[in-house]
Design an enzyme around this catalytic site. Structure first.
Site, mmCIF file in Angstrom:
data_model
loop_
_atom_site.group_PDB
_atom_site.id
_atom_site.type_symbol
_atom_site.label_atom_id
_atom_site.label_comp_id
_atom_site.label_asym_id
_atom_site.label_seq_id
_atom_site.Cartn_x
_atom_site.Cartn_y
_atom_site.Cartn_z
ATOM 1 N N GLU A 132 0.816 -1.216 0.000
ATOM 2 C CA GLU A 132 0.000 0.000 0.000
ATOM 3 C C GLU A 132 0.851 1.267 0.000
ATOM 4 O OE1 GLU A 132 -3.312 0.496 -0.288
ATOM 5 O OE2 GLU A 132 -3.673 -1.635 -0.569
ATOM 6 N N LYS A 158 2.105 3.838 6.859
ATOM 7 C CA LYS A 158 3.127 2.812 6.625
ATOM 8 C C LYS A 158 4.336 3.391 5.892
ATOM 9 C CE LYS A 158 1.558 -1.286 8.121
ATOM 10 N NZ LYS A 158 2.276 -2.113 9.106
HETATM 11 P P1 NDP Z 1 -3.674 -8.397 11.965
HETATM 12 O O1 NDP Z 1 -4.704 -7.330 11.846
HETATM 13 O O2 NDP Z 1 -4.095 -9.809 11.935
HETATM 14 O O3 NDP Z 1 -2.829 -8.171 13.301
HETATM 15 C C1 NDP Z 1 -2.430 -6.895 13.713
HETATM 16 C C2 NDP Z 1 -2.104 -6.956 15.171
HETATM 17 O O4 NDP Z 1 -1.762 -5.637 15.615
HETATM 18 C C3 NDP Z 1 -3.250 -7.442 16.046
HETATM 19 O O5 NDP Z 1 -2.759 -8.391 16.955
HETATM 20 C C4 NDP Z 1 -3.678 -6.173 16.765
HETATM 21 O O6 NDP Z 1 -4.166 -6.409 18.070
HETATM 22 C C5 NDP Z 1 -2.371 -5.434 16.861
HETATM 23 N N1 NDP Z 1 -2.600 -4.014 17.162
HETATM 24 C C6 NDP Z 1 -3.405 -3.161 16.509
HETATM 25 N N2 NDP Z 1 -3.380 -1.967 17.123
HETATM 26 C C7 NDP Z 1 -2.550 -2.096 18.186
HETATM 27 C C8 NDP Z 1 -2.120 -1.220 19.212
HETATM 28 N N3 NDP Z 1 -2.554 0.028 19.300
HETATM 29 N N4 NDP Z 1 -1.260 -1.676 20.136
HETATM 30 C C9 NDP Z 1 -0.817 -2.949 20.097
HETATM 31 N N5 NDP Z 1 -1.208 -3.836 19.157
HETATM 32 C C10 NDP Z 1 -2.055 -3.398 18.202
HETATM 33 O O7 NDP Z 1 -2.598 -8.093 10.812
HETATM 34 P P2 NDP Z 1 -1.615 -9.124 10.093
HETATM 35 O O8 NDP Z 1 -1.081 -10.058 11.084
HETATM 36 O O9 NDP Z 1 -2.268 -9.619 8.869
HETATM 37 O O10 NDP Z 1 -0.469 -8.126 9.635
HETATM 38 C C11 NDP Z 1 0.685 -7.881 10.440
HETATM 39 C C12 NDP Z 1 1.310 -6.568 10.003
HETATM 40 O O11 NDP Z 1 1.662 -6.665 8.637
HETATM 41 C C13 NDP Z 1 0.377 -5.361 10.138
HETATM 42 O O12 NDP Z 1 1.135 -4.260 10.543
HETATM 43 C C14 NDP Z 1 -0.129 -5.166 8.723
HETATM 44 O O13 NDP Z 1 -0.462 -3.822 8.490
HETATM 45 C C15 NDP Z 1 1.067 -5.613 7.912
HETATM 46 N N6 NDP Z 1 0.752 -6.125 6.584
HETATM 47 C C16 NDP Z 1 -0.145 -7.139 6.449
HETATM 48 C C17 NDP Z 1 -0.457 -7.629 5.205
HETATM 49 C C18 NDP Z 1 -1.415 -8.752 5.008
HETATM 50 O O14 NDP Z 1 -1.801 -9.016 3.868
HETATM 51 N N7 NDP Z 1 -1.797 -9.469 6.062
HETATM 52 C C19 NDP Z 1 0.176 -7.061 3.984
HETATM 53 C C20 NDP Z 1 1.171 -6.066 4.264
HETATM 54 C C21 NDP Z 1 1.435 -5.609 5.519
HETATM 55 P P3 NDP Z 1 -5.722 -6.753 18.338
HETATM 56 O O15 NDP Z 1 -5.822 -8.227 18.037
HETATM 57 O O16 NDP Z 1 -5.890 -6.391 19.771
HETATM 58 O O17 NDP Z 1 -6.517 -5.904 17.402
#
Ligand code: NDP
Length: 339
Positions: A132, A158
């Site tokens: 993105e 990001k």
């Molecule tokens: P998920 O949404 O499954 O997981 C994100 C995690 O971040 C969750 O455990 C969430 O906690 C936690 N989180 C959100 N806000 C906070 C906060 N304020 N403090 C602490 N923890 C927080 O995402 P993915 O595992 O799929 O992705 C992992 C990373 O990779 C992310 O940063 C995403 O943007 C990035 N990404 C993902 C892609 C994809 O296709 N999956 C592609 C490219 C990048 P909670 O469970 O409490 O909400």
């Protein structure tokens, strides 16, 4: 691949450990003999995705907006590797609170890097970057040299985190890398994402729990891979002799129509009989396609995605069917046999 450090006795800190990628990465690192410490949100229950490995990991509820607490955490845990996966990953909702998005997704990585600089600059840092950041991409396919051009608050936050990582590497000499990952899915993907929406619907329709699925533009295309493959690349990036950014992608585009066709066909269904177009869900098509060129990762890391698209979607449908059959309503629960 060069410079692989023996994992036994090493400690990794994972923010966002309760998310899709965090849970797979934790399993991967445990298998390699790491001590794994995860950061979860304050006050939240143990996320379902890591319940099966809870006894093998340590959890800490540090607020990623609190730089002082992050530094204390690093001093207490003493990790050799930090994987920053926390963030709001659902792009459409980023329009609603772009300030929050900037704080958690954009600024928190900068705080983490600052805490690393002041506590232990030898820590190796992985930043979860995303396709993105290319947004309205200026070329296709995209590589590590494609100009960054985000077009939503998620991509903009990001992009800030991405350049904070580049600056920490080039300006401060930290081992900081950004993995520019394209969409990756699994049975642990949230239901709000299109892949999961479709596999969940195929499962429910096949079980007689629903009859139709409302969708937007079936011709939209994505570069989809399997989360279990992509977290391997994260780990490999931190094992190299020198820090570099990498595009991690399948390099292949599939349409949402392909996704529907494969998911429904896996259950012996014809998607055309069940998928209904809802005009309110149709978004304008991208002018330039977001598809990654993972050549650098292939060359430097020896990384290849192992799971093909059809297999990935079939696996997700199977997991959804299994979940409904077993009455496990929570979408984040690991698939049978995990961990
Ligand atoms: P998920 O949404 O499954 O997981 C994100 C995690 O971040 C969750 O455990 C969430 O906690 C936690 N989180 C959100 N806000 C906070 C906060 N304020 N403090 C602490 N923890 C927080 O995402 P993915 O595992 O799929 O992705 C992992 C990373 O990779 C992310 O940063 C995403 O943007 C990035 N990404 C993902 C892609 C994809 O296709 N999956 C592609 C490219 C990048 P909670 O469970 O409490 O909400």
């Amino acid at each position: 691949m060069t410079g692989v450090v023996p994992a036994l006795g090493r400690t990794a800190l994972i923010t966002g450990i309760g998310g899709q990628d965090g849970s797979y990465l934790a399993e991967h690192l445990l298998d390699k003999g790491y001590r794994v410490v995860g950061v979860v949100r304050r006050g939240s229950a143990v996320p379902a995705r890591i319940a099966h490995i809870r006894s093998r990991i340590e959890l800490s509820d540090v607020d990623l907006l609190d730089e002082g607490r992050i530094a204390d955490l690093l001093l207490a845990v003493r990790p050799q590797e930090v994987y920053n996966l926390a963030g709001h990953s659902f792009v459409p909702s980023s329009w609603e609170r772009s300030d929050l998005m900037a704080d958690v997704t954009g600024l928190a990585p900068a705080r983490l890097l600052e805490a690393i600089r002041t506590t232990d600059p030898a820590i190796r840092f992985y930043q979860a970057s995303t396709s993105e950041i290319f947004g309205n991409a200026l070329e296709s396919p995209q590589s590590e040299t494609t100009p960054v051009n985000p077009r939503n608050p998620y991509g903009a936050a990001k992009a800030f985190a991405h350049f904070s990582t580049v600056n920490a590497r080039e300006g401060l000499g930290l081992f900081a890398v950004s993995g520019i990952l394209y969409n990756h899915e699994s049975p642990r993907r949230g239901l709000e994402f299109v892949s999961r929406k479709v596999t969940d619907a195929a499962a429910r329709i096949s079980l007689g729990m629903a009859d139709s699925l409302a969708m937007g533009n079936l011709d939209a295309q994505r570069d989809w891979g399997f989360a279990g493959d992509y977290i391997r690349a994260m780990w490999l990036m931190l094992q190299q002799d020198a820090p570099r950014d990498y595009v991690i992608a399948s390099g292949t585009l599939h349409s949402v129509r392909d996704l529907c066709r494969v998911a429904f066909a896996h259950m012996g269904l014809d998607y055309e009989r069940h998928v209904k177009i809802d005009p309110s869900l149709v978004r304008p098509a991208e002018t330039v396609r977001l598809v990654g060129d993972p050549s650098r990762a292939r060359r430097d890391l020896g990384w290849e995605p192992a799971m093909l698209f059809d297999h990935l979607i079939a696996m997700m449908v199977d997991a959804d069917v299994e979940r409904y059959r077993n009455g496990r309503a929570h979408v984040g629960q690991p698939e049978p046999g995990a961990g």
